[in-house]
Design an enzyme around this catalytic site. Structure first.
Site, PDB file in Angstrom:
ATOM      1  N   ASP A  17       0.835  -1.207   0.000  1.00  0.00           N
ATOM      2  CA  ASP A  17       0.000   0.000   0.000  1.00  0.00           C
ATOM      3  C   ASP A  17       0.871   1.258   0.000  1.00  0.00           C
ATOM      4  O   ASP A  17       1.989   1.248   0.507  1.00  0.00           O
ATOM      5  CB  ASP A  17      -0.917  -0.030   1.241  1.00  0.00           C
ATOM      6  CG  ASP A  17      -2.104   0.909   1.105  1.00  0.00           C
ATOM      7  OD1 ASP A  17      -2.357   1.415  -0.012  1.00  0.00           O
ATOM      8  OD2 ASP A  17      -2.788   1.144   2.126  1.00  0.00           O
ATOM      9  N   GLY A  18       0.321   2.320  -0.565  1.00  0.00           N
ATOM     10  CA  GLY A  18       0.986   3.622  -0.494  1.00  0.00           C
ATOM     11  C   GLY A  18       1.566   4.113  -1.810  1.00  0.00           C
ATOM     12  O   GLY A  18       2.278   5.125  -1.831  1.00  0.00           O
ATOM     13  N   GLY A  20       0.019   5.511  -4.342  1.00  0.00           N
ATOM     14  CA  GLY A  20      -0.560   6.806  -4.714  1.00  0.00           C
ATOM     15  C   GLY A  20       0.069   7.927  -3.902  1.00  0.00           C
ATOM     16  O   GLY A  20       0.436   8.982  -4.453  1.00  0.00           O
ATOM     17  N   TRP A  22       2.978   7.899  -2.439  1.00  0.00           N
ATOM     18  CA  TRP A  22       4.387   8.045  -2.848  1.00  0.00           C
ATOM     19  C   TRP A  22       4.469   8.993  -4.042  1.00  0.00           C
ATOM     20  O   TRP A  22       5.321   9.876  -4.096  1.00  0.00           O
ATOM     21  CB  TRP A  22       4.949   6.662  -3.208  1.00  0.00           C
ATOM     22  CG  TRP A  22       6.406   6.649  -3.559  1.00  0.00           C
ATOM     23  CD1 TRP A  22       7.451   6.405  -2.714  1.00  0.00           C
ATOM     24  CD2 TRP A  22       6.979   6.882  -4.857  1.00  0.00           C
ATOM     25  NE1 TRP A  22       8.643   6.471  -3.411  1.00  0.00           N
ATOM     26  CE2 TRP A  22       8.372   6.769  -4.726  1.00  0.00           C
ATOM     27  CE3 TRP A  22       6.446   7.182  -6.113  1.00  0.00           C
ATOM     28  CZ2 TRP A  22       9.250   6.926  -5.797  1.00  0.00           C
ATOM     29  CZ3 TRP A  22       7.317   7.360  -7.184  1.00  0.00           C
ATOM     30  CH2 TRP A  22       8.709   7.224  -7.011  1.00  0.00           C
ATOM     31  N   HIS A  34       2.534   3.337  -8.918  1.00  0.00           N
ATOM     32  CA  HIS A  34       2.271   1.914  -9.211  1.00  0.00           C
ATOM     33  C   HIS A  34       3.439   1.305  -9.983  1.00  0.00           C
ATOM     34  O   HIS A  34       3.855   0.182  -9.724  1.00  0.00           O
ATOM     35  CB  HIS A  34       0.979   1.765 -10.013  1.00  0.00           C
ATOM     36  CG  HIS A  34      -0.260   2.192  -9.273  1.00  0.00           C
ATOM     37  ND1 HIS A  34      -0.510   1.831  -7.964  1.00  0.00           N
ATOM     38  CD2 HIS A  34      -1.327   2.947  -9.660  1.00  0.00           C
ATOM     39  CE1 HIS A  34      -1.679   2.349  -7.585  1.00  0.00           C
ATOM     40  NE2 HIS A  34      -2.184   3.030  -8.582  1.00  0.00           N
ATOM     41  N   ARG A  68     -12.093   2.163  -8.155  1.00  0.00           N
ATOM     42  CA  ARG A  68     -11.198   3.242  -8.581  1.00  0.00           C
ATOM     43  C   ARG A  68     -11.562   3.725  -9.998  1.00  0.00           C
ATOM     44  O   ARG A  68     -12.278   3.027 -10.726  1.00  0.00           O
ATOM     45  CB  ARG A  68      -9.756   2.753  -8.545  1.00  0.00           C
ATOM     46  CG  ARG A  68      -9.352   2.422  -7.123  1.00  0.00           C
ATOM     47  CD  ARG A  68      -7.881   2.231  -6.992  1.00  0.00           C
ATOM     48  NE  ARG A  68      -7.572   1.924  -5.596  1.00  0.00           N
ATOM     49  CZ  ARG A  68      -6.381   2.033  -5.052  1.00  0.00           C
ATOM     50  NH1 ARG A  68      -5.363   2.435  -5.781  1.00  0.00           N
ATOM     51  NH2 ARG A  68      -6.193   1.744  -3.786  1.00  0.00           N
ATOM     52  N   LEU A 128      10.907 -20.690  -3.979  1.00  0.00           N
ATOM     53  CA  LEU A 128       9.907 -19.808  -3.359  1.00  0.00           C
ATOM     54  C   LEU A 128       8.534 -20.004  -4.016  1.00  0.00           C
ATOM     55  O   LEU A 128       8.436 -20.047  -5.246  1.00  0.00           O
ATOM     56  CB  LEU A 128      10.344 -18.348  -3.552  1.00  0.00           C
ATOM     57  CG  LEU A 128       9.332 -17.277  -3.120  1.00  0.00           C
ATOM     58  CD1 LEU A 128       9.298 -17.149  -1.599  1.00  0.00           C
ATOM     59  CD2 LEU A 128       9.678 -15.925  -3.749  1.00  0.00           C
ATOM     60  N   ARG A 185       1.747  -4.707   6.386  1.00  0.00           N
ATOM     61  CA  ARG A 185       1.069  -3.699   5.561  1.00  0.00           C
ATOM     62  C   ARG A 185       1.928  -2.449   5.544  1.00  0.00           C
ATOM     63  O   ARG A 185       2.321  -1.948   6.606  1.00  0.00           O
ATOM     64  CB  ARG A 185      -0.333  -3.370   6.078  1.00  0.00           C
ATOM     65  CG  ARG A 185      -1.032  -2.373   5.140  1.00  0.00           C
ATOM     66  CD  ARG A 185      -2.494  -2.176   5.411  1.00  0.00           C
ATOM     67  NE  ARG A 185      -3.085  -1.338   4.360  1.00  0.00           N
ATOM     68  CZ  ARG A 185      -4.325  -1.441   3.926  1.00  0.00           C
ATOM     69  NH1 ARG A 185      -5.127  -2.345   4.440  1.00  0.00           N
ATOM     70  NH2 ARG A 185      -4.775  -0.640   2.970  1.00  0.00           N
ATOM     71  N   LEU A 192      -6.909  -4.744   7.409  1.00  0.00           N
ATOM     72  CA  LEU A 192      -6.665  -5.879   6.516  1.00  0.00           C
ATOM     73  C   LEU A 192      -7.300  -5.691   5.141  1.00  0.00           C
ATOM     74  O   LEU A 192      -6.914  -6.368   4.187  1.00  0.00           O
ATOM     75  CB  LEU A 192      -7.168  -7.181   7.155  1.00  0.00           C
ATOM     76  CG  LEU A 192      -6.313  -7.693   8.329  1.00  0.00           C
ATOM     77  CD1 LEU A 192      -6.983  -8.883   9.005  1.00  0.00           C
ATOM     78  CD2 LEU A 192      -4.910  -8.084   7.853  1.00  0.00           C
ATOM     79  N   GLU A 204       1.043 -12.779  12.767  1.00  0.00           N
ATOM     80  CA  GLU A 204       1.552 -11.569  13.409  1.00  0.00           C
ATOM     81  C   GLU A 204       1.430 -10.434  12.397  1.00  0.00           C
ATOM     82  O   GLU A 204       1.767 -10.597  11.221  1.00  0.00           O
ATOM     83  CB  GLU A 204       3.021 -11.747  13.812  1.00  0.00           C
ATOM     84  CG  GLU A 204       3.238 -12.791  14.889  1.00  0.00           C
ATOM     85  CD  GLU A 204       2.604 -12.419  16.226  1.00  0.00           C
ATOM     86  OE1 GLU A 204       2.482 -11.213  16.517  1.00  0.00           O
ATOM     87  OE2 GLU A 204       2.206 -13.347  16.970  1.00  0.00           O
TER      88      GLU A 204
END
Ligand code: IPE
Ligand code: IPE
Ligand code: MG
Length: 245
Positions: A17-18, A20, A22, A34, A68, A128, A185, A192, A204
């Site tokens: 998140d974040g 926009g 930034w 993005h 959006r 992974l 987050r 959430l 956690e």
């Protein structure tokens, strides 16, 4: 820095998140946030591999993100398309297994095909496991699992009294993936947003102030440091108390 970090979580899930904020802090269009967010994702996948994390889940597009503006949605779809086209071969060569969680509804056919291709190509990989939550919403996922159990009840294949927690978990899109040990987050928000509600029962939670485009190995290590000193009791007694009794 040494990679000999004790107690690396098996499964890390990230609400990225974040982007926009930034961008607007720099007077740039949201899209630029993005786009830089994809670079942060690449750094984070590499760091997760190096640290020996076995499962990395990222929340890329929520079922609520359809609210959006259409232009921003188109940009996010375009970035996913480009990410898979550019990075799939490399991730496959690195033995990364890709899993996609979320629904096809609303996605264009070419995106569905790309996501399918990514899963199929990498399905036998043993490195992974990279789980992409795309067009994902946890309530919908739970509703779909309940519907599938109800269908079995309706045909008489399943007794209501036989329904177990494991059976529900087995019908979620995360079936076979262990619950996240750590959910991060970014951007300072503390919620959430419909992400892994069932699976997060004992995760956690670490809230990082870093905006997603600035995220990478250092911020991941910081979150893991916070995780390592947590006392995971799962409703029982602290492991320390258990040892001393
Ligand atoms: C995360 O960044 C990307 C998605 C949700 C797709 P945002 O676009 O939510 O950025 P902010 O929260 O507006 O800063
Ligand atoms: C959550 O971020 C979804 C993703 C990171 C993909 P949002 O930015 O959409 O969440 P809210 O709306 O602030 O809760
Ligand atoms: Mg946001």
């Amino acid at each position: 820095m040494s990679d000999a970090i004790p107690y690396i979580p098996d499964h890390v899930a990230i609400i990225m998140d974040g982007n926009g904020r930034w961008a607007s802090q720099r007077g740039l269009p949201r899209f630029e946030g993005h786009r830089r967010g994809v670079d942060a994702l690449r750094r984070t996948i590499t760091a997760a591999e190096e640290l020996g994390i076995r499962f990395l889940t990222v929340y890329s597009f929520s079922s609520e993100n359809w609210r959006r503006p259409v232009a921003e949605i188109a940009e996010l779809m375009g970035l996913l398309r480009r990410f898979i086209r550019n990075d799939l071969a490399d991730l496959h060569a690195r033995n990364v297994r890709i899993r996609v969680i979320g629904v096809d509804d609303g996605l264009s056919a070419d995106i569905v095909a790309l996501l399918d291709e990514a899963e199929k190509l990498t399905s036998s990989n043993t490195g992974l496991t990279f789980v992409v939550a795309f067009n994902y919403g946890s309530r919908r996922e739970i509703a779909d699992a309940v519907r599938s159990l109800a269908a079995d009840v309706a045909t008489g294949r399943l007794q209501p009294s036989a329904i177990t927690e494991d059976m529900i978990a087995g019908r979620l899109s995360t079936s076979g993936i262990p619950d996240p040990d750590l959910i991060i987050r970014t951007s300072g928000e503390q919620r959430l947003s419909n992400f892994l509600l069932w699976q997060a029962s004992y995760s956690e939670l670490v809230f990082s102030p870093v905006l997603w485009p600035d995220f990478g190995r250092d911020a991941l290590l910081e979150a893991i440091d916070a995780y390592r000193v947590r006392d995971r009791r799962f409703g029982g007694l602290s492991a320390a108390i258990g040892r001393s009794r």
